[in-house]
Enzyme design. Structure first.
Site, PDB file in Angstrom:
ATOM      1  N   HIS A  68       0.849  -1.196   0.000  1.00  0.00           N
ATOM      2  CA  HIS A  68       0.000   0.000   0.000  1.00  0.00           C
ATOM      3  C   HIS A  68       0.886   1.249   0.000  1.00  0.00           C
ATOM      4  O   HIS A  68       2.089   1.176   0.239  1.00  0.00           O
ATOM      5  CB  HIS A  68      -0.817   0.083   1.299  1.00  0.00           C
ATOM      6  CG  HIS A  68      -1.679  -1.074   1.613  1.00  0.00           C
ATOM      7  ND1 HIS A  68      -3.046  -1.069   1.440  1.00  0.00           N
ATOM      8  CD2 HIS A  68      -1.382  -2.292   2.146  1.00  0.00           C
ATOM      9  CE1 HIS A  68      -3.556  -2.215   1.847  1.00  0.00           C
ATOM     10  NE2 HIS A  68      -2.575  -2.979   2.281  1.00  0.00           N
ATOM     11  N   GLU A 150       2.574  -0.755   4.422  1.00  0.00           N
ATOM     12  CA  GLU A 150       2.328   0.604   3.931  1.00  0.00           C
ATOM     13  C   GLU A 150       3.657   1.282   3.651  1.00  0.00           C
ATOM     14  O   GLU A 150       4.538   1.322   4.520  1.00  0.00           O
ATOM     15  CB  GLU A 150       1.572   1.433   4.982  1.00  0.00           C
ATOM     16  CG  GLU A 150       0.208   0.912   5.353  1.00  0.00           C
ATOM     17  CD  GLU A 150      -0.895   1.394   4.396  1.00  0.00           C
ATOM     18  OE1 GLU A 150      -0.585   2.126   3.425  1.00  0.00           O
ATOM     19  OE2 GLU A 150      -2.065   1.026   4.639  1.00  0.00           O
ATOM     20  N   HIS A 189      -2.526  -3.086  -3.316  1.00  0.00           N
ATOM     21  CA  HIS A 189      -3.904  -2.924  -2.863  1.00  0.00           C
ATOM     22  C   HIS A 189      -4.850  -2.752  -4.054  1.00  0.00           C
ATOM     23  O   HIS A 189      -5.962  -3.271  -4.069  1.00  0.00           O
ATOM     24  CB  HIS A 189      -3.995  -1.714  -1.929  1.00  0.00           C
ATOM     25  CG  HIS A 189      -5.216  -1.698  -1.064  1.00  0.00           C
ATOM     26  ND1 HIS A 189      -5.523  -0.638  -0.230  1.00  0.00           N
ATOM     27  CD2 HIS A 189      -6.221  -2.600  -0.906  1.00  0.00           C
ATOM     28  CE1 HIS A 189      -6.660  -0.909   0.403  1.00  0.00           C
ATOM     29  NE2 HIS A 189      -7.101  -2.080   0.011  1.00  0.00           N
ATOM     30  N   ASP A 199      -3.694   2.470  -4.660  1.00  0.00           N
ATOM     31  CA  ASP A 199      -2.327   2.322  -4.139  1.00  0.00           C
ATOM     32  C   ASP A 199      -1.785   0.906  -4.343  1.00  0.00           C
ATOM     33  O   ASP A 199      -2.583  -0.029  -4.448  1.00  0.00           O
ATOM     34  CB  ASP A 199      -2.282   2.720  -2.643  1.00  0.00           C
ATOM     35  CG  ASP A 199      -3.136   1.820  -1.755  1.00  0.00           C
ATOM     36  OD1 ASP A 199      -4.294   1.557  -2.104  1.00  0.00           O
ATOM     37  OD2 ASP A 199      -2.613   1.380  -0.723  1.00  0.00           O
TER      38      ASP A 199
HETATM   39 ZN   LIG Z   1      -4.081   0.567   0.614  1.00  0.00          ZN
END
Ligand SMILES: [Zn+2]
Length: 219
Positions: A68, A150, A189, A199
């Site tokens: 992400h 992330e 994602h 993303d």
């Molecule tokens: Zn995401």
């Protein structure tokens, strides 16, 4: 209230952490020295910021890695706000954008900031809340069986060399600890929530990432 801390001291506080493999090699500089303990699901040598936003994996399966991006406020970096967001302590008065997201209860297992520093929020053995409504190869609810990373960033700004270095190191750790995460089971994602999520975005260099993983596999 859990306070984000760094490295070993915080890892010691992590629930279920296995202290046995802590050692001098867990220095946590740009991901070098990170050591993922498959028994606890916690990574030594990284910052730990425990999030309450997790629950049990229904089948215990860990077989997918989801990449992400996030930044809070959007396109602002090193603010510490992602950590606050994942700990449900974002101050909605600080930025107009926060009002729309502060009530969300989300998390990821890991955050890699622009300088390559890695923070873990949820044990890999637990189910973090990063993917939402999603599907991978016909299976829904990817949070059940995935790890979420992330990258601090946006869809359109290039990620940093330090982030790629940390991501590659962390990915290899994950693949070693959880061999079901094969190269074919690493996705974005946007791949598992098309039309809803964009993303990690076009700025993420999949070719660079996959080539580095393939190279390391050959060593
Ligand atoms: Zn995401």
């Amino acid at each position: 209230m859990a306070i984000c801390g760094d490295s070993i001291a915080a890892s010691d506080r992590a629930p279920g952490a296995d202290h046995g493999i802590l050692g001098a090699n867990t220095v946590g500089v740009e991901g070098i020295g990170m050591q993922l303990d498959p028994a606890s699901g916690w990574c030594h040598g990284v910052q730990v910021c425990p999030s309450p936003n997790f629950n049990e994996r229904p089948a215990g399966e860990i077989s997918l890695l989801v990449i992400h991006n996030i930044s809070l406020p959007p396109a602002q970096f090193a603010t510490g706000k992602v950590q606050e967001f994942f700990q449900n302590r974002l101050d909605v008065t600080e930025h107009p954008y926060f009002a729309g997201i502060a009530d969300l209860r989300v998390s990821a297992h890991f955050l890699i900031e622009r300088d390559g520093s890695v923070t873990q929020f949820v044990s890999c053995l637990e189910r973090a809340w990063h993917a939402g409504v999603s599907m991978f190869e016909g299976r829904e609810t990817c949070n059940d069986f995935s790890v979420g990373i992330e990258l601090e960033g946006t869809d359109d700004l290039p990620f940093t060399d330090a982030q790629y270095q940390a991501l590659i190191t962390l990915t290899r750790q994950l693949q070693t600890a959880f061999p079901a995460i094969t190269g074919a089971r690493i996705c974005g994602h946007s791949d598992i929530a098309p039309g809803r999520k964009t993303d990690p975005g076009p700025a993420f260099d999949w070719a660079r990432y996959r080539a580095a993983l393939a190279q390391e596999e050959g060593q």
